[in-house]
Design a protein around this motif. Structure first.
Motif, mmCIF file in Angstrom:
data_model
loop_
_atom_site.group_PDB
_atom_site.id
_atom_site.type_symbol
_atom_site.label_atom_id
_atom_site.label_comp_id
_atom_site.label_asym_id
_atom_site.label_seq_id
_atom_site.Cartn_x
_atom_site.Cartn_y
_atom_site.Cartn_z
ATOM 1 N N ARG A 186 -3.703 62.679 -34.160
ATOM 2 C CA ARG A 186 -3.916 61.399 -34.827
ATOM 3 C C ARG A 186 -3.513 61.518 -36.293
ATOM 4 N NH1 ARG A 186 -9.127 57.310 -34.811
ATOM 5 N NH2 ARG A 186 -8.060 55.689 -36.023
ATOM 6 N N VAL A 188 -3.742 59.630 -40.004
ATOM 7 C CA VAL A 188 -4.458 58.629 -40.784
ATOM 8 C C VAL A 188 -3.665 58.396 -42.070
ATOM 9 C CG1 VAL A 188 -6.630 58.038 -41.913
ATOM 10 C CG2 VAL A 188 -6.634 59.444 -39.834
ATOM 11 N N LYS A 198 -2.809 60.769 -45.081
ATOM 12 C CA LYS A 198 -3.923 61.176 -45.948
ATOM 13 C C LYS A 198 -4.611 62.361 -45.292
ATOM 14 C CE LYS A 198 -5.049 56.655 -47.864
ATOM 15 N NZ LYS A 198 -6.003 55.525 -47.777
ATOM 16 N N THR A 266 -8.852 60.772 -51.534
ATOM 17 C CA THR A 266 -9.835 61.616 -52.216
ATOM 18 C C THR A 266 -10.207 62.807 -51.338
ATOM 19 O OG1 THR A 266 -11.717 60.457 -51.248
ATOM 20 C CG2 THR A 266 -10.851 59.581 -53.327
ATOM 21 N N TYR A 269 -12.936 61.795 -48.821
ATOM 22 C CA TYR A 269 -12.436 61.048 -47.665
ATOM 23 C C TYR A 269 -11.758 61.992 -46.689
ATOM 24 C CZ TYR A 269 -9.797 57.586 -44.965
ATOM 25 O OH TYR A 269 -9.265 56.836 -43.944
ATOM 26 N N ARG A 272 -14.389 64.207 -44.793
ATOM 27 C CA ARG A 272 -15.195 63.506 -43.813
ATOM 28 C C ARG A 272 -14.348 63.001 -42.642
ATOM 29 N NH1 ARG A 272 -20.305 60.963 -43.393
ATOM 30 N NH2 ARG A 272 -20.948 61.688 -45.436
ATOM 31 N N VAL A 273 -13.171 62.482 -42.966
ATOM 32 C CA VAL A 273 -12.327 61.961 -41.878
ATOM 33 C C VAL A 273 -11.799 63.113 -41.020
ATOM 34 C CG1 VAL A 273 -10.205 60.699 -41.348
ATOM 35 C CG2 VAL A 273 -11.803 59.804 -43.040
ATOM 36 N N ASN A 276 -14.518 63.746 -38.774
ATOM 37 C CA ASN A 276 -14.623 62.675 -37.773
ATOM 38 C C ASN A 276 -13.541 62.801 -36.707
ATOM 39 O OD1 ASN A 276 -16.718 61.696 -39.300
ATOM 40 N ND2 ASN A 276 -15.618 59.883 -40.058
ATOM 41 N N LEU A 277 -12.339 63.212 -37.144
ATOM 42 C CA LEU A 277 -11.239 63.369 -36.183
ATOM 43 C C LEU A 277 -11.550 64.492 -35.190
ATOM 44 C CD1 LEU A 277 -8.136 63.026 -38.554
ATOM 45 C CD2 LEU A 277 -8.955 61.321 -36.902
ATOM 46 N N GLU A 280 -14.084 63.125 -32.823
ATOM 47 C CA GLU A 280 -13.412 62.200 -31.897
ATOM 48 C C GLU A 280 -12.707 62.986 -30.781
ATOM 49 O OE1 GLU A 280 -10.803 58.327 -32.741
ATOM 50 O OE2 GLU A 280 -9.694 60.149 -33.255
ATOM 51 N N ASP B 612 -12.784 50.834 -37.957
ATOM 52 C CA ASP B 612 -12.757 52.105 -37.230
ATOM 53 C C ASP B 612 -13.707 53.074 -37.945
ATOM 54 O OD1 ASP B 612 -12.135 54.699 -36.386
ATOM 55 O OD2 ASP B 612 -10.062 54.137 -35.930
ATOM 56 N N LEU B 613 -14.763 53.467 -37.291
ATOM 57 C CA LEU B 613 -15.764 54.300 -37.952
ATOM 58 C C LEU B 613 -15.323 55.762 -38.065
ATOM 59 C CD1 LEU B 613 -19.157 52.922 -36.599
ATOM 60 C CD2 LEU B 613 -17.712 52.099 -38.442
ATOM 61 N N THR B 614 -14.226 56.117 -37.404
ATOM 62 C CA THR B 614 -13.691 57.475 -37.570
ATOM 63 C C THR B 614 -12.929 57.593 -38.886
ATOM 64 O OG1 THR B 614 -13.484 57.647 -35.181
ATOM 65 C CG2 THR B 614 -12.244 59.241 -36.480
ATOM 66 N N THR B 615 -12.180 56.537 -39.224
ATOM 67 C CA THR B 615 -11.299 56.603 -40.404
ATOM 68 C C THR B 615 -11.687 55.607 -41.502
ATOM 69 O OG1 THR B 615 -9.817 54.941 -39.489
ATOM 70 C CG2 THR B 615 -9.355 57.232 -38.914
ATOM 71 N N TYR B 616 -12.642 54.733 -41.224
ATOM 72 C CA TYR B 616 -13.071 53.682 -42.162
ATOM 73 C C TYR B 616 -11.932 52.713 -42.467
ATOM 74 C CZ TYR B 616 -16.501 57.336 -42.374
ATOM 75 O OH TYR B 616 -17.402 58.294 -42.000
ATOM 76 N N GLU B 617 -10.950 52.674 -41.591
ATOM 77 C CA GLU B 617 -9.855 51.712 -41.748
ATOM 78 C C GLU B 617 -10.247 50.397 -41.084
ATOM 79 O OE1 GLU B 617 -5.993 54.702 -41.769
ATOM 80 O OE2 GLU B 617 -6.861 54.137 -39.872
ATOM 81 N N PRO B 739 -10.096 52.369 -47.437
ATOM 82 C CA PRO B 739 -10.959 53.141 -46.532
ATOM 83 C C PRO B 739 -11.876 54.105 -47.290
ATOM 84 C CG PRO B 739 -8.712 53.096 -45.708
ATOM 85 C CD PRO B 739 -8.685 52.440 -47.061
ATOM 86 N N GLU B 740 -11.381 54.642 -48.413
ATOM 87 C CA GLU B 740 -12.199 55.573 -49.205
ATOM 88 C C GLU B 740 -13.459 54.873 -49.722
ATOM 89 O OE1 GLU B 740 -8.943 55.272 -49.310
ATOM 90 O OE2 GLU B 740 -8.091 57.266 -49.106
ATOM 91 N N MET B 743 -15.836 54.024 -46.807
ATOM 92 C CA MET B 743 -16.549 55.237 -46.409
ATOM 93 C C MET B 743 -17.771 55.443 -47.297
ATOM 94 S SD MET B 743 -15.337 59.214 -46.560
ATOM 95 C CE MET B 743 -15.827 59.427 -48.270
ATOM 96 N N THR B 747 -21.550 55.487 -46.006
ATOM 97 C CA THR B 747 -22.252 56.768 -45.925
ATOM 98 C C THR B 747 -23.307 56.915 -47.013
ATOM 99 O OG1 THR B 747 -20.502 57.824 -47.207
ATOM 100 C CG2 THR B 747 -20.344 57.976 -44.815
#
Lengths: 288, 753
Positions: A186, A188, A198, A266, A269, A272-273, A276-277, A280, B612-617, B739-740, B743, B747
């Motif tokens: 994936r 992002v 990112k 950042t 970000y 955390r992402v 999260n990935l 997932e 999208d809660l995985t990427t905050y997009e 998204p930043e 997030m 959070t």
């Protein structure tokens, strides 16, 4: 265009031997020019510091995709478009095509090459995490001969590699050992096309029932180079795939990755992402 | 008699040339012996210029070099004439923002020119700079005038101070909007020929030829007839080519004057993004008194915009933002205090919506907070307070149009299936932990044309001219910049004259040939200028009828014959029309009271999102844009305006983040300044209501800016709907909502920092 064109030279060698001789005879003077999708952007912006290049575009020795029983060998000048269309790659190494499909626009995919992407060594390159989890090998050639090095470990720091100034990447070799592995990727990049990552993930895992037999995790845009998340992999291997394991792995990954703030995103970000990935991916493994 | 054209989606007049590549943009033009020009700019935000060095290895004697000193040697003045005269063409002593022009170079070889640009360096003694609205208001440094304030306004309606005591609830909120780059497809550019014998002529990409004309008169101190400004085919503007082309035209002309040769000055994308104007960032505080029945009692709005280093158009942007701040609601008591303040950013400027998207964002987010506090749905709160005919806006303007906002809301909800989706999304969200869906809306209005007495001061004039063959040419200074104005003018003129659309030509705007019909801004081109086209065309028809050459009903051949005979007998056949304000319009510029605009367009926009809660997009899945815009002249063009504006506003809401470092935009390239692609934009479903406006051509109102106002608050209201949980206040008060940021909100519960 912000570059002063007369300062630049692009030599088109008749064959790979001539290209290697140039690199060998005047080390550091000549640099390879592959599809140009990164270099031309720098040129346009007036930021291309190096001035003399040798074009690899038309060298047949660096082109083509061949599948043997044990490996698929991808010539370094193979384009993203060619990667997306190749049947064996699509079937056995889908993460590569998925990454190629999300790299730039179609015109870039027609011109950008996998070898150029590796040598350019951007930490945000989309296809490199896939090569990491496939445990690719690189065939490097020079006027003096050739050598094969594992791709993992090829990048030694931000935009630096193991490759010598007189060497070229001839091909990328992928061991055909993906049968039975679950694969996932994936990217992002905030928008769906024409984005620079990112954070991006390539991951594969082999399950034995509910136990993680083996797992490989690689990320882009979270470090000076594309990285494997070795410690997180260790924390997952041999473990039962349940929510406790997922939480442990998540914590391990947050500990392991040290991304930075930059113009695109950042550190918070990205961390955390990235986590999260991972969650997932692991949740999807759980659902299959 | 041909059928009427107004209301039909006739083909675009200039479309064929554009799609076949025949259209000539400024960079396609070339002149014998032409040089290329480049601008050398300040590397820092603020300082005193002490000297200039020319580096080694460049044949400097081959270059034309212009500094502020050269402007002293001509009769004019070193300032870009607009509203206040504070902005120099070239800095001479004080540097006030990064990328401020200091020196100009021209040479035949544009690549060598670039090398030379890099070889110029400046000695600048740095001074402390300020980049935030707070630092400017607190006068951390005094950088402009006596108080860093370009302009302030105060609107008072009723008695706000007395209202607080009667309130059941008082709701307060703070809202912020970011800068936004216009990103027209064609970067800015100009070509100039300038010398004492012929005067100054420029060709270029622009919205407002007479603004450039005025600026060059001031710069060169020449009489108006010695200055000629010609618009080349222009690839988009969105406000970004309203004022800045005056700067580039001046630079090209200064170089051409000194070199004695034509000079072409074209920006690349990086220079265009880093140096030219963007949308004003803003900060709005709102305090609202409301009864427990949901009746809005009073609001106090403090609206501040960051104008950058020079005054440019900030006072006018502020004015529109101030007037639109209270929204389409019946407030008995309103106070709006607003300020445009100076910072050391490059000057912010015109951008579609012109201050209104900023203050409307704040109010439409705020009312959702108010609704939550009172315990009403966002919909019900608005229904209880919509402005109705006979009621007054914040400036005391009585609404005479038969607008029914509750009906618009009903229709928008029915088109979007709003209520059913509310239920479906709540179920989806309860069952789903990785994605959340939401739906939200915004209701708003947008005034068309210049504010207050602006149109009276402009006094626009439009002409039409007939040829002996019976063709009619429309003479206006209003530009085609992708919006389809030439097509609209042709439709209007054809119907007024009762001749075929193909018989109408539009003169390319050229100050030597067309009258000043005002700038191409403020949603005024169709409504104000189109009306003048209509009356000038009717005047021409009347002339022919009064002369006895034409009957009341006529064929195309009869019309052509009448033109031929009239021209043979009397010479050229022209008719002009000058702007007259509608009767009964009064505006008090001191008190900011009265008819702020001749009319408003009204709209309800509904957005549907998935977070999208995985990427905050956030993905916008569906979009309904319903608006009342008077008569729609060309349905395809009108829908295109709305779709484009909504897409641009989706960028404003979710994607387009200008990253500043020491006052300079550092992501000045399209790889890092993320505008949405077609893959990111949902289906945009556009619907119109038509209540003809008596003073627009065939009843049309302006629509160009309207679609920029509503999407951002509608989308954030939808995101709030998606991620909000009962009892937890999720505060989303800032755009772009990257998204930043989302997030951080999700959070830690706090987004603004």
């Amino acid at each position: 265009m912000r570059a002063f064109l007369p300062d630049y030279e692009l030599k088109i060698p008749a064959n790979v031997g001539e290209a290697l001789r140039l690199l060998n005879d005047e080390p550091g003077i000549w640099r390879p020019f592959a599809g140009g999708t990164d270099l031309m952007v720098l040129l346009e912006a007036g930021k291309l510091a190096h001035k003399r290049f040798v074009s690899l575009w038309s060298l047949p020795e660096l082109r083509g995709i061949e599948a043997s029983d044990s490996h698929v060998t991808i010539g370094a000048m193979t384009t993203y478009s060619q990667i997306q269309r190749h049947d064996v790659l699509r079937a056995e190494f889908p993460l590569l095509g998925e990454a190629a499909n999300l790299t730039g626009a179609i015109a870039i995919q027609n011109r950008g090459t996998i070898g150029g992407n590796i040598a350019n060594a951007s930490p945000a390159a989309d296809s490199l995490p896939a090569l990491m989890v496939y445990e690719a090998e690189l065939e490097l050639i020079s006027a003096g001969g050739s050598r094969v090095v594992p791709y993992v470990g090829f990048h030694t720091g931000y935009k630096t590699t193991l490759m010598r100034e007189d060497e070229l990447i001839r091909a990328i070799r992928l061991p055909r050992l993906t049968a039975g592995w679950r694969q996932h990727s994936r990217k992002v990049g905030t928008r769906k096309a024409q984005a620079i990552s990112k954070v991006c993930i390539a991951a594969m895992a082999k399950l034995d029932g509910v136990t993680i037999n083996d797992i490989r995790l690689a990320y882009g845009s979270v470090a000076p180079t594309p990285v494997r998340a070795w410690k997180t992999e260790v924390a997952l291997k041999g473990r039962k795939l349940d929510s406790a394991t997922i939480q442990t792995a998540r914590a391990e990954l947050l500990n392991e990755l040290k991304p930075i703030d930059d113009i695109r995103s950042t550190a918070d970000y990205r961390s955390r992402v990235a986590a999260n990935l991972l969650v997932e991916f692991l949740n999807r493994l759980n659902q299959l | 008699m041909p059928e009427t054209h107004v209301g039909q989606s006739v083909f675009r007049k200039e479309g064929f040339d554009k799609v076949t590549g025949r259209a000539r943009y400024v960079d396609d033009l070339t002149f014998p012996d032409m040089l290329h020009g480049v601008t050398v700019r300040s590397p820092i935000a603020r300082g005193r210029l002490r000297g200039v060095q020319f580096g080694d290895g460049i044949p400097w004697h081959e270059f034309t070099i212009v500094t502020a000193q050269d402007i002293q040697d001509i009769p004019g003045a070193n300032c870009v004439a607009l509203i206040l005269e504070d902005q120099p063409y070239l800095a001479s002593d004080t540097i006030n923002h990064p990328e401020e022009p200091i020196l100009l170079l021209a040479h035949r070889d544009k690549y060598l020119l670039e090398k030379a640009r890099r070889a110029v360096s400046f000695d600048i003694e740095p001074l402390p700079a300020i980049f935030t609205i707070e630092d400017s208001l607190n006068r951390k440094e005094l950088i402009w005038g006596e108080d860093n304030s370009f302009k302030s306004f105060l609107i008072e309606k009723g008695d706000v101070d007395a209202a607080w005591a009667q309130a059941d609830f008082i709701v307060e909120g703070e809202y912020e909007t970011g800068a936004q780059e216009q990103l027209y497809i064609e970067p800015n550019g100009m070509i100039a020929i300038a010398n004492p014998a012929e005067g100054v002529t420029v060709w270029g990409s622009m919205q407002c030829p007479y603004y450039v004309h005025k600026a060059l008169i001031k710069l060169f101190g020449l009489p108006p007839e010695k200055i000629r400004v010609v618009q080349a085919v222009t690839g988009g503007g969105f406000g970004g080519k309203e004022e800045y082309p005056s700067m580039i035209a001046g630079h090209a002309a200064l170089l051409a004057w000194k070199a004695g040769k034509p000079v072409k000055l074209i920006y690349d994308r990086a220079e265009d993004m880093v140096a030219t104007t963007k949308r004003h960032p803003s900060k709005t505080r709102i305090r609202t008194a409301v009864g427990k029945d949901g009746k809005l009692l009073a609001t106090e709005i403090d609206f501040v915009i960051d104008g950058g280093a020079y005054a440019t158009l900030s006072s006018v942007v502020l004015s529109r933002g101030t007037i639109h701040a209270a929204g389409p609601y019946n407030w008995p008591n309103v106070r709006v205090r607003s300020r445009a303040v100076a910072t050391n950013h490059p000057p912010h400027g015109a951008f579609r919506g012109f201050g209104a998207p900023q203050s409307i964002f704040a109010m439409e987010r705020h009312l959702n907070q108010v609704a939550q506090t009172v315990g009403l749905s966002p919909e019900e709160l608005r229904r209880r307070n919509f402005l109705k005919p006979g009621e007054t806006t914040s400036t005391g303007q009585v609404i005479h149009e038969k607008i029914d906002l509750s009906f618009l809301l009903d229709r928008a909800f029915s088109l979007s299936d709003y209520h059913a989706k509310k239920i479906r999304f709540a179920e989806f969200n309860a069952a789903n932990s990785t994605e959340k869906k939401g739906i939200g809306f915004a209701t708003f209005m947008h005034g068309a044309g210049f504010t207050g007495s602006g149109e009276v001061y402009l006094s626009s004039v439009v002409g039409v001219e007939a040829t002996p063959e019976g063709r009619v040419r429309v003479l206006t200074s209003n530009t085609e910049i992708g919006q389809g104005s030439f097509t609209i003018f042709s439709q209007i003129a054809a119907d007024a004259l009762g001749i075929d659309f193909d018989q109408i030509e539009i003169a390319q705007p050229d100050t030597a040939n067309v009258p000043n019909s005002g700038p191409t801004v403020a949603s005024r081109t169709t409504m104000i200028v189109g009306k003048l086209v209509e009356s000038a065309a009717l005047g021409l028809r009347q002339t022919l009828i009064a002369s006895g050459l034409l009957g009341e009903r006529y064929s195309a051949d009869e019309f052509a014959e009448a033109c031929r005979q009239h021209i043979a007998a009397h010479g050229e056949l022209k008719s002009f029309s000058k702007y007259e304000p509608p009767p009964g319009v009064h505006w008090d510029d001191e008190k900011y009271q009265g008819e702020a605009y001749g009319t408003y367009a009204w709209a309800v926009y509904v957005a549907e999102v998935t977070v999208d809660l995985t990427t905050y997009e956030t993905r916008v899945d569906d979009f309904i844009a319903l608006q009342e815009v008077g008569k729609v002249i060309n349905p395809v063009l009108a829908a295109g305006q709305i779709e484009g504006g909504v897409a641009q506003a989706i960028g404003y809401a979710l994607y387009e983040n200008v990253v500043w470092r020491d006052g300079r935009m550092v992501n000045n390239q399209m790889t890092n300044y993320i505008m949405p692609t077609s893959a990111d934009v949902p289906p945009i479903r556009v619907y119109f209501e038509e209540l003809p406006y008596a003073f627009g051509p065939s009843g049309a109102k302006g629509i160009g800016e309207l679609p920029m106002d509503g999407p951002a608050p509608a989308i954030l209201n939808a995101i709030e709907d998606a991620i909000g949980q009962p009892g937890i206040q999720t505060f989303l008060g800032q755009i772009p909502l990257m998204p930043e940021t989302l997030m951080k909100v999700m959070t830690t519960g706090g987004g603004n920092d």
